[in-house]
Design a protein around this motif. Structure first.
Motif, mmCIF file in Angstrom:
data_model
loop_
_atom_site.group_PDB
_atom_site.id
_atom_site.type_symbol
_atom_site.label_atom_id
_atom_site.label_comp_id
_atom_site.label_asym_id
_atom_site.label_seq_id
_atom_site.Cartn_x
_atom_site.Cartn_y
_atom_site.Cartn_z
ATOM 1 N N TYR A 77 0.850 -1.192 0.000
ATOM 2 C CA TYR A 77 0.000 0.000 0.000
ATOM 3 C C TYR A 77 0.881 1.235 0.000
ATOM 4 N N VAL B 292 -3.650 0.532 -2.827
ATOM 5 C CA VAL B 292 -3.445 -0.812 -2.287
ATOM 6 C C VAL B 292 -3.185 -1.711 -3.482
ATOM 7 N N LEU C 166 -8.177 1.344 -3.824
ATOM 8 C CA LEU C 166 -7.992 0.930 -2.434
ATOM 9 C C LEU C 166 -8.736 -0.361 -2.104
#
Length: 158
Positions: A15, A25, A111
């Motif tokens: 990440y 991520v 993400l």
């Protein structure tokens, strides 16, 4: 931007964080990534240990169309241990015929895991479409179902 990585039950996870928050991520290792010795790493470890059901780290999404951002916001509203269909998410963002577009937005989610695109499933309940692969999606959904059942049992038996 600083990259970090950690080992998880779904393999290595990387990440990126900047001065604002977590901004990416990535499933797998990232060249030059350092140790996950910050709040993001702590929360990811707690999630995989079944101790965290909602991430609270600040997010810094650097891209995405208005539609994609609306889909990502809807994903954050799906409770831990639950799922929604692509069509249900499309309806929730005002595009009732946009299930495929929701799938594209899921694929572009910067993400994954923190913004839980793994909680989106096919209308028939099947696991379809996940950038990290269907095996990872299955593991994440099983982890959440197990933790949710344990929490509900604890509440019930108290």
């Amino acid at each position: 931007m600083r990259w970090a990585q950690l080992d998880t039950p779904i393999g290595e996870l990387s990440y990126a964080v900047d001065d604002v928050g977590v901004c990416a991520v990535h499933f797998g290792p990232r060249p030059g990534a350092g140790p996950a010795d910050d709040e993001v790493g702590d929360q990811l470890r707690a999630y995989f240990a079944g101790e965290l059901t909602a991430f609270s780290v600040p997010l810094h999404v650097l891209r995405g169309s208005e539609f994609e951002r609306a889909v990502w916001e809807q994903m954050k509203l799906i409770p831990f241990g639950e799922t929604r269909s692509y069509g249900a998410v499309a309806s929730a963002v005002g595009e009732p015929g946009g299930a495929q577009a929701v799938g594209t937005a899921c694929n572009r989610n910067p993400l994954p895991l923190i913004v839980p695109c793994h909680r989106i499933i096919g209308a028939d309940g099947k696991l379809v479409g996940f950038g990290g692969g269907l095996e990872r999606k299955r593991i994440l959904l099983e982890l959440e179902a197990k933790v949710r059942m344990e929490l509900e049992w604890r509440d019930f038996s108290s």
